[in-house]
Design a protein around this motif. Structure first.
Motif, PDB file in Angstrom:
ATOM      1  N   ASN A 121      37.345  76.124  49.527  1.00 49.63           N
ATOM      2  CA  ASN A 121      36.902  75.451  48.317  1.00 49.63           C
ATOM      3  C   ASN A 121      38.094  74.916  47.531  1.00 49.63           C
ATOM      4  O   ASN A 121      39.048  75.655  47.250  1.00 49.63           O
ATOM      5  CB  ASN A 121      36.116  76.408  47.423  1.00 49.63           C
ATOM      6  CG  ASN A 121      34.815  76.843  48.051  1.00 49.63           C
ATOM      7  OD1 ASN A 121      34.303  76.176  48.957  1.00 49.63           O
ATOM      8  ND2 ASN A 121      34.270  77.955  47.590  1.00 49.63           N
ATOM      9  N   LYS A 122      38.046  73.645  47.217  1.00 51.68           N
ATOM     10  CA  LYS A 122      39.059  73.016  46.374  1.00 51.68           C
ATOM     11  C   LYS A 122      38.554  73.078  44.942  1.00 51.68           C
ATOM     12  O   LYS A 122      37.509  72.503  44.618  1.00 51.68           O
ATOM     13  CB  LYS A 122      39.266  71.577  46.821  1.00 51.68           C
ATOM     14  CG  LYS A 122      40.406  70.837  46.166  1.00 51.68           C
ATOM     15  CD  LYS A 122      40.494  69.448  46.799  1.00 51.68           C
ATOM     16  CE  LYS A 122      41.669  68.661  46.271  1.00 51.68           C
ATOM     17  NZ  LYS A 122      41.740  67.329  46.927  1.00 51.68           N
ATOM     18  N   VAL A 123      39.282  73.783  44.077  1.00 47.74           N
ATOM     19  CA  VAL A 123      38.756  74.086  42.748  1.00 47.74           C
ATOM     20  C   VAL A 123      39.804  73.871  41.657  1.00 47.74           C
ATOM     21  O   VAL A 123      41.008  73.782  41.920  1.00 47.74           O
ATOM     22  CB  VAL A 123      38.252  75.540  42.670  1.00 47.74           C
ATOM     23  CG1 VAL A 123      37.177  75.810  43.706  1.00 47.74           C
ATOM     24  CG2 VAL A 123      39.409  76.530  42.808  1.00 47.74           C
ATOM     25  N   GLU A 124      39.280  73.803  40.441  1.00 43.91           N
ATOM     26  CA  GLU A 124      40.096  73.949  39.243  1.00 43.91           C
ATOM     27  C   GLU A 124      39.757  75.301  38.639  1.00 43.91           C
ATOM     28  O   GLU A 124      38.583  75.608  38.407  1.00 43.91           O
ATOM     29  CB  GLU A 124      39.798  72.834  38.235  1.00 43.91           C
ATOM     30  CG  GLU A 124      40.281  71.461  38.638  1.00 43.91           C
ATOM     31  CD  GLU A 124      41.798  71.345  38.651  1.00 43.91           C
ATOM     32  OE1 GLU A 124      42.456  71.945  37.779  1.00 43.91           O
ATOM     33  OE2 GLU A 124      42.322  70.670  39.545  1.00 43.91           O
ATOM     34  N   LEU A 125      40.773  76.120  38.417  1.00 41.74           N
ATOM     35  CA  LEU A 125      40.590  77.395  37.742  1.00 41.74           C
ATOM     36  C   LEU A 125      40.912  77.242  36.259  1.00 41.74           C
ATOM     37  O   LEU A 125      41.498  76.243  35.828  1.00 41.74           O
ATOM     38  CB  LEU A 125      41.489  78.462  38.365  1.00 41.74           C
ATOM     39  CG  LEU A 125      41.282  78.756  39.856  1.00 41.74           C
ATOM     40  CD1 LEU A 125      42.286  79.819  40.307  1.00 41.74           C
ATOM     41  CD2 LEU A 125      39.863  79.209  40.145  1.00 41.74           C
ATOM     42  N   ASP A 126      40.571  78.248  35.481  1.00 44.69           N
ATOM     43  CA  ASP A 126      40.947  78.231  34.062  1.00 44.69           C
ATOM     44  C   ASP A 126      42.253  78.981  33.840  1.00 44.69           C
ATOM     45  O   ASP A 126      42.611  79.314  32.716  1.00 44.69           O
ATOM     46  CB  ASP A 126      39.833  78.830  33.202  1.00 44.69           C
ATOM     47  CG  ASP A 126      39.600  80.322  33.472  1.00 44.69           C
ATOM     48  OD1 ASP A 126      40.303  80.900  34.332  1.00 44.69           O
ATOM     49  OD2 ASP A 126      38.698  80.901  32.835  1.00 44.69           O
ATOM     50  N   ARG A 127      42.985  79.217  34.931  1.00 45.35           N
ATOM     51  CA  ARG A 127      44.229  79.987  34.869  1.00 45.35           C
ATOM     52  C   ARG A 127      45.107  79.653  36.074  1.00 45.35           C
ATOM     53  O   ARG A 127      44.667  78.991  37.019  1.00 45.35           O
ATOM     54  CB  ARG A 127      43.919  81.480  34.847  1.00 45.35           C
ATOM     55  CG  ARG A 127      43.220  81.974  36.114  1.00 45.35           C
ATOM     56  CD  ARG A 127      42.559  83.324  35.871  1.00 45.35           C
ATOM     57  NE  ARG A 127      41.577  83.223  34.819  1.00 45.35           N
ATOM     58  CZ  ARG A 127      41.305  84.203  33.957  1.00 45.35           C
ATOM     59  NH1 ARG A 127      41.928  85.369  34.072  1.00 45.35           N
ATOM     60  NH2 ARG A 127      40.410  84.038  32.997  1.00 45.35           N
ATOM     61  N   ALA A 128      46.328  80.132  36.027  1.00 42.40           N
ATOM     62  CA  ALA A 128      47.252  79.989  37.158  1.00 42.40           C
ATOM     63  C   ALA A 128      47.487  81.367  37.760  1.00 42.40           C
ATOM     64  O   ALA A 128      47.710  82.330  37.032  1.00 42.40           O
ATOM     65  CB  ALA A 128      48.568  79.381  36.698  1.00 42.40           C
ATOM     66  N   LYS A 131      36.223  84.506  42.731  1.00 33.01           N
ATOM     67  CA  LYS A 131      36.826  83.852  41.568  1.00 33.01           C
ATOM     68  C   LYS A 131      35.909  82.820  40.925  1.00 33.01           C
ATOM     69  O   LYS A 131      36.372  81.963  40.181  1.00 33.01           O
ATOM     70  CB  LYS A 131      38.172  83.206  41.942  1.00 33.01           C
ATOM     71  CG  LYS A 131      39.231  84.202  42.385  1.00 33.01           C
ATOM     72  CD  LYS A 131      39.571  85.175  41.280  1.00 33.01           C
ATOM     73  CE  LYS A 131      40.630  86.180  41.725  1.00 33.01           C
ATOM     74  NZ  LYS A 131      40.915  87.206  40.728  1.00 33.01           N
ATOM     75  N   SER A 132      34.615  82.895  41.195  1.00 32.83           N
ATOM     76  CA  SER A 132      33.697  81.950  40.559  1.00 32.83           C
ATOM     77  C   SER A 132      33.698  82.122  39.048  1.00 32.83           C
ATOM     78  O   SER A 132      33.446  81.165  38.314  1.00 32.83           O
ATOM     79  CB  SER A 132      32.274  82.138  41.114  1.00 32.83           C
ATOM     80  OG  SER A 132      31.821  83.458  40.879  1.00 32.83           O
ATOM     81  N   TRP A 133      33.998  83.310  38.576  1.00 39.04           N
ATOM     82  CA  TRP A 133      33.993  83.582  37.134  1.00 39.04           C
ATOM     83  C   TRP A 133      35.105  82.838  36.390  1.00 39.04           C
ATOM     84  O   TRP A 133      35.011  82.650  35.176  1.00 39.04           O
ATOM     85  CB  TRP A 133      34.108  85.087  36.891  1.00 39.04           C
ATOM     86  CG  TRP A 133      35.329  85.709  37.523  1.00 39.04           C
ATOM     87  CD1 TRP A 133      35.430  86.165  38.790  1.00 39.04           C
ATOM     88  CD2 TRP A 133      36.598  85.925  36.921  1.00 39.04           C
ATOM     89  NE1 TRP A 133      36.693  86.654  39.032  1.00 39.04           N
ATOM     90  CE2 TRP A 133      37.431  86.517  37.896  1.00 39.04           C
ATOM     91  CE3 TRP A 133      37.125  85.671  35.657  1.00 39.04           C
ATOM     92  CZ2 TRP A 133      38.757  86.857  37.645  1.00 39.04           C
ATOM     93  CZ3 TRP A 133      38.439  86.013  35.397  1.00 39.04           C
ATOM     94  CH2 TRP A 133      39.238  86.601  36.388  1.00 39.04           C
ATOM     95  N   CYS A 134      36.161  82.427  37.110  1.00 44.07           N
ATOM     96  CA  CYS A 134      37.225  81.676  36.430  1.00 44.07           C
ATOM     97  C   CYS A 134      37.391  80.270  37.022  1.00 44.07           C
ATOM     98  O   CYS A 134      38.394  79.609  36.789  1.00 44.07           O
ATOM     99  CB  CYS A 134      38.549  82.432  36.460  1.00 44.07           C
ATOM    100  SG  CYS A 134      39.210  82.753  38.111  1.00 44.07           S
TER     101      CYS A 134
END
Length: 390
Positions: free
Chosen positions: A185-192, A259-262
């Protein structure tokens, strides 16, 4: 032969305090993919040294590790041995699992590990420090892109002796324990996360004191302000770029969650036949495009513009916004009213100026967007805070 002027130093701790032989063997098999990805790193524009820390109580593992590195001709990796303290660590069973399982990532311990490495730094004029977990993967151009990003950020930073950054764009690889297939999955997270965080400096004495494990995952107004006030370090975040870091999730380890939560955005999803296929992926973004990406969140808002009542104009000066601007740079400026483009000033060496405001209404807000070119890297985008018309 031309000597590269940049040095990238990466760090990995293998299984830190783990003593269960079965788990160590399992994690060693997973780390092989990480090592193969390290071997694929594109080092056209920098020298690369990867420090792999292994505790000296894992004697049988150390022999197998060195044999694998030799037989597979793994470049860049230096195995650094360390001993656990006789009295144990500060963290007990009631503390966070990351502290208990990986105490050598914490302050004090991690510095001692880095001090064990033999790094010849005198010939370099720029340094990048990064880290990656032993079961994750980098694509071949990821470190080159982080290096370019660090160089760019140091040029616009008001305290450019040392900058810290984190990238939110990530691949998440979920392994099917039965078929061996990988859902990517290519994603944007809310963190690094570790593997996407770095320090850059032109001064070795600055960067050798700051481990990438010290950078927070969440890079928001609070953490940015803390870094600047407490440590004198400017902390940046970056999103909306093509990922070069692959974050593995497996069902049998501590980080089995997906990591769906972030995750803030799922960009694409694909299925690969096996884990080895992952390291053959390539990034579509060039280093130049990486450097062009917007420094997002709180970092993209700078107080370099204000409304001057007597002149009926928006005045701007990027140096007043804490942005370093030297002779090798050029800037262009765009004026927006209520989010709608109004006027621009083309690239020039001028770092300040004004936009005359005619016919503004009470409640309108203005923003100035600045693009900075530096050393053929085009461009860094910065946005002023909103300026309300009274």
């Amino acid at each position: 032969m031309e000597i590269n002027k940049y040095l990238v130093v990466a760090e990995t701790i293998f299984c830190d305090v783990e003593t269960d032989v079965e788990k160590i063997n399992l994690y060693f098999e997973r780390m092989k993919l990480c090592l193969l990805s390290i071997n694929n790193i594109n080092v056209d524009n920098f020298d690369y040294k990867h420090l792999l820390y292994v505790s000296d109580d894992k004697k049988e593992l150390i022999d197998r590790l060195r044999k694998f590195i030799f037989e597979r001709k793994i470049k860049f990796v230096e195995v650094v041995l360390y001993s656990h303290p006789e009295g144990g660590y500060l963290w007990g069973s009631g503390d966070h699992v990351d502290l208990v399982k990986n105490p050598n990532r914490t302050s004090g311990y991690r510095n001692k590990l880095f001090d064990k490495a033999n790094i010849n730094y005198e010939k370099y004029s720029g340094f990048l420090r990064v880290a990656i977990d032993d079961d994750d993967v980098w694509l071949s151009d990821h470190l080159a892109n982080l290096l370019r990003l660090g160089i760019c950020l140091s040029k616009i930073s008001s305290k450019n002796s040392l900058v810290a950054g984190g990238v939110f764009s990530t691949y998440i690889a979920k392994v099917n324990d039965f078929s061996g297939e990988v859902e990517l999955n290519k994603v944007e997270l809310d963190r690094a996360v570790c593997g996407n965080k770095f320090y850059y400096s032109e001064c070795w004495s600055k960067i050798c004191s700051w481990s990438p494990w010290s950078i927070p995952d969440v890079i928001d107004l609070k953490s940015i302000d803390k870094f600047k006030k407490s440590y004198g370090i400017e902390l940046f975040s970056l999103s909306k770029v093509d990922p070069g870091f692959i974050y593995f999730r497996r069902g049998s380890n501590l980080s089995s969650q997906n990591k769906s939560w972030c995750t803030t955005e799922l960009i694409s999803k694909t299925t690969l036949s096996n884990e080895e296929s992952v390291i053959q992926l390539s990034q579509t973004s060039s280093g130049k495009e990486y450097a062009q990406a917007i420094v997002n969140g709180a970092n993209k808002h700078h107080d370099f513009a204000h409304y001057n009542e007597s002149k009926k104009a928006i005045m701007f000066d990027i140096i007043q916004g804490g942005i370093n601007f030297d002779d090798g740079m050029a800037a262009s400026f765009y004026l927006y009213c209520n989010g709608v483009f109004k006027e621009k000033k083309n690239y020039s060496k001028e770092r300040k100026g004004s936009f005359l405001i005619v016919g503004g209404n009470k409640g309108d807000y203005f923003e100035v967007v600045c693009f900075i070119r530096a050393d053929n890297i085009n461009s860094i985008r910065l946005k002023s805070s909103k300026i309300y018309f009274k």
